[in-house]
Write a protein that holds these residues in place. Structure first.
Motif, PDB file in Angstrom:
ATOM      1  N   LEU A 139       0.827  -1.206   0.000  1.00  0.00           N
ATOM      2  CA  LEU A 139       0.000   0.000   0.000  1.00  0.00           C
ATOM      3  C   LEU A 139       0.865   1.261   0.000  1.00  0.00           C
ATOM      4  O   LEU A 139       0.574   2.225  -0.721  1.00  0.00           O
ATOM      5  N   GLN A 140       1.931   1.260   0.777  1.00  0.00           N
ATOM      6  CA  GLN A 140       2.815   2.424   0.798  1.00  0.00           C
ATOM      7  C   GLN A 140       3.438   2.664  -0.575  1.00  0.00           C
ATOM      8  O   GLN A 140       3.547   3.808  -1.024  1.00  0.00           O
ATOM      9  N   TRP A 141       3.855   1.582  -1.226  1.00  0.00           N
ATOM     10  CA  TRP A 141       4.446   1.699  -2.563  1.00  0.00           C
ATOM     11  C   TRP A 141       3.427   2.243  -3.556  1.00  0.00           C
ATOM     12  O   TRP A 141       3.721   3.130  -4.362  1.00  0.00           O
ATOM     13  N   ILE A 142       2.208   1.738  -3.495  1.00  0.00           N
ATOM     14  CA  ILE A 142       1.149   2.210  -4.392  1.00  0.00           C
ATOM     15  C   ILE A 142       0.836   3.675  -4.113  1.00  0.00           C
ATOM     16  O   ILE A 142       0.722   4.491  -5.035  1.00  0.00           O
ATOM     17  N   ALA A 143       0.714   4.021  -2.842  1.00  0.00           N
ATOM     18  CA  ALA A 143       0.394   5.396  -2.463  1.00  0.00           C
ATOM     19  C   ALA A 143       1.487   6.368  -2.895  1.00  0.00           C
ATOM     20  O   ALA A 143       1.205   7.540  -3.205  1.00  0.00           O
TER      21      ALA A 143
ATOM     22  N   ASN B 199      -6.632   7.886 -10.011  1.00  0.00           N
ATOM     23  CA  ASN B 199      -7.176   9.112  -9.431  1.00  0.00           C
ATOM     24  C   ASN B 199      -6.983   9.055  -7.918  1.00  0.00           C
ATOM     25  O   ASN B 199      -7.653   8.281  -7.231  1.00  0.00           O
ATOM     26  N   SER B 200      -6.085   9.865  -7.393  1.00  0.00           N
ATOM     27  CA  SER B 200      -5.751   9.826  -5.966  1.00  0.00           C
ATOM     28  C   SER B 200      -6.902  10.276  -5.080  1.00  0.00           C
ATOM     29  O   SER B 200      -6.896  10.044  -3.866  1.00  0.00           O
TER      30      SER B 200
ATOM     31  N   GLY C 239       2.428  11.337   1.138  1.00  0.00           N
ATOM     32  CA  GLY C 239       1.774  12.445   0.461  1.00  0.00           C
ATOM     33  C   GLY C 239       0.434  12.818   1.045  1.00  0.00           C
ATOM     34  O   GLY C 239      -0.304  13.600   0.446  1.00  0.00           O
ATOM     35  N   GLY C 240       0.088  12.256   2.222  1.00  0.00           N
ATOM     36  CA  GLY C 240      -1.199  12.547   2.826  1.00  0.00           C
ATOM     37  C   GLY C 240      -2.375  11.931   2.097  1.00  0.00           C
ATOM     38  O   GLY C 240      -3.521  12.380   2.258  1.00  0.00           O
ATOM     39  N   LEU C 241      -2.113  10.886   1.292  1.00  0.00           N
ATOM     40  CA  LEU C 241      -3.182  10.231   0.541  1.00  0.00           C
ATOM     41  C   LEU C 241      -4.274   9.723   1.475  1.00  0.00           C
ATOM     42  O   LEU C 241      -3.994   9.150   2.520  1.00  0.00           O
ATOM     43  N   LYS C 242      -5.525   9.924   1.098  1.00  0.00           N
ATOM     44  CA  LYS C 242      -6.661   9.502   1.903  1.00  0.00           C
ATOM     45  C   LYS C 242      -7.345   8.288   1.273  1.00  0.00           C
ATOM     46  O   LYS C 242      -7.450   8.190   0.052  1.00  0.00           O
ATOM     47  N   VAL C 243      -7.791   7.377   2.110  1.00  0.00           N
ATOM     48  CA  VAL C 243      -8.575   6.235   1.653  1.00  0.00           C
ATOM     49  C   VAL C 243     -10.048   6.644   1.668  1.00  0.00           C
ATOM     50  O   VAL C 243     -10.601   6.960   2.725  1.00  0.00           O
TER      51      VAL C 243
END
Length: 321
Positions: free
Chosen positions: A133-137, A156-157, A186-190
């Motif tokens: 997940l970290q790699w994908i994010a 689409n993030s 990057g602060g990506l949100k689920v």
């Protein structure tokens, strides 16, 4: 010369046998199928990638047929089921399911191939799921170096999902809890989490004082795949409503989809989980789907049946809202 039968060290039927020479015989699980560019039935393309060499973490990436060359699509990180010890992201059952789901939902999906017990007991699968997940994010953070073009060109993030079935749904839940605690690059949100027939168990039913059968199959599997689990079958990783489990209000998503089946032994646990999340103070939107007359993972094992297609459509609808 007569063959000498190998001696069995231990077994977890109907999943597998472990022999004294260390050989693991897996008795369940569908056969390997290769990825395919432009599937003639769905138009979905798939390919296999390596996320990490040490430990070795691979994945199968799915891309639906595009309406335009630079189309941006939701991203689904998917964890396959199989009791943490059988099945694969590369198996025919899960490939077929993801291929159909990706075609309907129009998402870019990454199906993670994590390490499995007994060769790699838990928490290996959780560690691999988190690393993947970290790699994908990281594809949606600045200064991406080692990138997967299907993600960078079409992901689409703002529409990022986790999902899984059975043990994979358990992984998705635990990963979502970890995201809530630690965040993503990057602060990506689920945005949402989709759990079909989630694998949870515990020593007590829904927090009551009535102990379950000590030979409960879900508990037997857990003790086999994670013999060193802190708290045993009441480890929060398998029993999210255990007394010492962290609050489910920390689930890192704003939308949740939970599906259970009437004849599934895990049904009560799935219902208890759904109720616990909605009563925890979690502020998201939750959806529960219960299918009558079906068993565990029927939507994958009996993919072509009307009820399986209907459940797949409901998951696709969740991913497109």
């Amino acid at each position: 010369m007569a063959c000498i039968a190998k001696e069995v060290e231990t077994e977890l039927l109907p999943f597998l046998r472990v022999y004294k020479d260390g050989y693991v015989e897996r008795l369940l699980g569908s056969q390997y199928v290769p990825p395919l560019l432009d599937d003639p039935e769905t138009g979905v393309s798939s390919k296999d990638i390596t996320i990490s060499q040490d430990p070795l973490i691979k994945a199968r990436v799915f891309l639906p047929k595009l309406d335009e060359p630079h189309q941006k699509l939701p991203v689904l990180v998917y964890y396959h089921g199989g009791g943490f010890c059988v099945e694969s992201a590369f198996s025919s059952d899960h490939h077929r399911y993801l291929d159909g789901l990706v075609s309907q939902a129009k998402v870019v999906a990454v199906s993670v191939e994590y390490r499995m017990a007994p060769e790699h007991c838990l928490p290996a699968a959780y560690e691999d799921g988190w690393a993947a997940l970290q790699w994908i994010a990281s594809h949606f953070a600045e200064n991406v170096i080692d990138d997967e073009p299907w993600l960078t060109n079409h992901g689409n993030s703002e529409r990022f999902y986790l999902g899984g079935d059975s043990a994979g749904a358990n992984i998705a839940h635990n990963i979502a809890m970890k995201v809530g605690k630690e965040g993503l690059p990057g602060g990506l949100k689920v945005l949402g989490v989709s759990l079909t027939h989630p694998y949870f168990c515990g020593s007590k039913e829904n927090g009551s004082e009535t102990c379950e059968d000590p030979e409960d199959f879900g508990c037997l599997v857990w003790n086999f795949v994670y013999p060193s689990a802190p708290g045993g079958v009441d480890c929060p990783m398998i029993n999210p409503v255990a007394p010492d489990a962290p609050s489910l209000a920390g689930l890192a998503c704003s939308r949740l989809f939970v599906s259970v089946s009437e004849n599934d032994e895990l049904r009560r646990r799935g219902l208890a989980y759904y109720e616990a999340v909605t009563e925890s103070g979690w502020e998201g939107e939750a959806e529960l789907v219960e299918v009558e007359g079906e068993d565990h993972a029927f939507h994958i094992l009996k993919f072509e049946t009307p009820k399986a297609k209907d459940l797949t459509r409901k998951v696709a609808d969740f991913l497109t809202k």
